[in-house]
Design an enzyme around this catalytic site. Sequence first.
Site, PDB file in Angstrom:
ATOM      1  N   LYS A  13       4.788   2.529  -9.663  1.00  0.00           N
ATOM      2  CA  LYS A  13       3.647   3.527  -9.846  1.00  0.00           C
ATOM      3  C   LYS A  13       3.580   4.548  -8.955  1.00  0.00           C
ATOM      4  O   LYS A  13       3.616   5.800  -9.533  1.00  0.00           O
ATOM      5  CB  LYS A  13       2.503   2.704 -10.113  1.00  0.00           C
ATOM      6  CG  LYS A  13       2.467   1.648 -11.114  1.00  0.00           C
ATOM      7  CD  LYS A  13       1.237   0.892 -11.396  1.00  0.00           C
ATOM      8  CE  LYS A  13       0.644   0.031  -9.813  1.00  0.00           C
ATOM      9  NZ  LYS A  13       1.518  -0.866  -9.514  1.00  0.00           N
ATOM     10  N   ARG A  88      -7.980  -1.119 -13.119  1.00  0.00           N
ATOM     11  CA  ARG A  88      -7.183  -2.462 -12.756  1.00  0.00           C
ATOM     12  C   ARG A  88      -7.810  -3.527 -13.493  1.00  0.00           C
ATOM     13  O   ARG A  88      -7.518  -4.902 -13.296  1.00  0.00           O
ATOM     14  CB  ARG A  88      -7.449  -2.679 -11.290  1.00  0.00           C
ATOM     15  CG  ARG A  88      -6.448  -3.432 -10.529  1.00  0.00           C
ATOM     16  CD  ARG A  88      -5.120  -2.923 -10.329  1.00  0.00           C
ATOM     17  NE  ARG A  88      -4.639  -3.355  -9.069  1.00  0.00           N
ATOM     18  CZ  ARG A  88      -3.794  -2.711  -8.191  1.00  0.00           C
ATOM     19  NH1 ARG A  88      -3.882  -1.151  -8.345  1.00  0.00           N
ATOM     20  NH2 ARG A  88      -3.481  -3.077  -7.004  1.00  0.00           N
ATOM     21  N   ARG A 127      10.041  -2.330   0.938  1.00  0.00           N
ATOM     22  CA  ARG A 127       9.398  -1.246   0.818  1.00  0.00           C
ATOM     23  C   ARG A 127       8.880  -0.722   2.244  1.00  0.00           C
ATOM     24  O   ARG A 127       8.429  -1.494   2.869  1.00  0.00           O
ATOM     25  CB  ARG A 127       8.049  -1.058  -0.112  1.00  0.00           C
ATOM     26  CG  ARG A 127       7.195  -0.014   0.122  1.00  0.00           C
ATOM     27  CD  ARG A 127       6.105   0.139  -0.508  1.00  0.00           C
ATOM     28  NE  ARG A 127       5.207  -1.046  -0.894  1.00  0.00           N
ATOM     29  CZ  ARG A 127       4.478  -1.384  -1.884  1.00  0.00           C
ATOM     30  NH1 ARG A 127       4.412  -0.417  -2.906  1.00  0.00           N
ATOM     31  NH2 ARG A 127       4.042  -2.498  -1.924  1.00  0.00           N
ATOM     32  N   ARG A 160       3.555  -2.476   4.768  1.00  0.00           N
ATOM     33  CA  ARG A 160       2.157  -2.978   4.118  1.00  0.00           C
ATOM     34  C   ARG A 160       1.774  -4.367   4.467  1.00  0.00           C
ATOM     35  O   ARG A 160       2.561  -5.467   4.283  1.00  0.00           O
ATOM     36  CB  ARG A 160       1.981  -2.813   2.679  1.00  0.00           C
ATOM     37  CG  ARG A 160       1.616  -1.296   2.521  1.00  0.00           C
ATOM     38  CD  ARG A 160       1.382  -0.969   1.124  1.00  0.00           C
ATOM     39  NE  ARG A 160       0.726  -1.590   0.038  1.00  0.00           N
ATOM     40  CZ  ARG A 160       0.608  -1.433  -1.066  1.00  0.00           C
ATOM     41  NH1 ARG A 160       1.083  -0.452  -1.810  1.00  0.00           N
ATOM     42  NH2 ARG A 160       0.282  -2.550  -1.999  1.00  0.00           N
ATOM     43  N   ARG A 171      -0.604 -11.403  -5.812  1.00  0.00           N
ATOM     44  CA  ARG A 171      -0.830 -10.093  -6.373  1.00  0.00           C
ATOM     45  C   ARG A 171      -0.367 -10.070  -7.746  1.00  0.00           C
ATOM     46  O   ARG A 171      -0.986  -9.496  -8.593  1.00  0.00           O
ATOM     47  CB  ARG A 171      -0.230  -8.777  -5.648  1.00  0.00           C
ATOM     48  CG  ARG A 171      -1.136  -8.384  -4.327  1.00  0.00           C
ATOM     49  CD  ARG A 171      -0.247  -7.629  -3.354  1.00  0.00           C
ATOM     50  NE  ARG A 171       0.130  -6.539  -3.884  1.00  0.00           N
ATOM     51  CZ  ARG A 171       1.186  -5.723  -3.335  1.00  0.00           C
ATOM     52  NH1 ARG A 171       1.699  -6.169  -2.031  1.00  0.00           N
ATOM     53  NH2 ARG A 171       1.591  -4.759  -3.874  1.00  0.00           N
TER      54      ARG A 171
END
Length: 225
Positions: A13, A88, A127, A160, A171
């Site tokens: 996203k 969300r 990431r 992160r 998540r």
Amino acid sequence: MRVILLGPPGAGKGTQARMLSDLAGVPQVASGDLLRAAVQKKTPLGREVADILARGDLVGDETVVKLIEDRLDGPDAARGFILDGFPRSVPQAELLDGMLTRRGIRIDRALAVMVPDGEIVKRISGRRTCRNCQTMYNVALEPPRQPGVCEKCGGELYQREDDSEQTVQHRLDVYNASTKPLLEYYSRAGILSRIDGMGTPTDVEKRMVGALDGLVPKERGGSAR
Ligand code: AP5
Ligand code: MG
């Protein structure tokens, strides 16, 4: 152009929101980025939400809606915006609808980026994000030329806190329980497009632009219908 990007954690996203923002000249409004900035600056909001983000749970609806409402009132969002990570949950979507109706505007399209769970874990574990300009890299798929250093601004790349394998699984569970029902919500509203999120970011961007059907130019420098 007012667009919502939906999809599980790590679907791409943020990557797509940045590309579309560049193409369409409207800002990316990412609830996760706004919350992480508050945590980094240790504002009262940041102190309130830090543990929630680290666990991978959702911040309270009212708190996030207030944050987004303030951001959408910024002058740069007057011509449109790309919502990334918001709404969300169905209550957030209903609060957003009310907020937009009061302003006499509406969402044009909700794009859901779909990728299988195995790919999510691969993308998230690799990431790295620039602390300074938020550009994203992937050490496995798209590594920076110099390890740990952003190619655009020289900033430090970091991982992160919520990207550990265990938190990613949580998540995903939160996504399935709270966010996935939004696919039905926007499908009923007649504005949902499901986008195959596999392939290169440019492949995915082309599918996004196709689904936006003239709302954005097909190429950088082109003009929309
Ligand atoms: P948020 O920051 O929104 O995280 P998320 O939804 O879990 O999504 P990610 O940012 O992890 O993934 P992404 O889809 O943006 O993928 P990306 O482009 O980075 O939320 C974080 C937390 O904040 C939440 O857990 C919650 O606590 C809180 N929060 C946020 N919004 C909230 C709300 N509305 N209500 C309540 N709480 C909220 O890509 C991932 C990786 O893959 C990158 O390395 C990238 O380079 C790579 N990649 C991207 N595209 C491709 C591709 N096509 N091929 C190969 N690699 C790719
Ligand atoms: Mg993101």
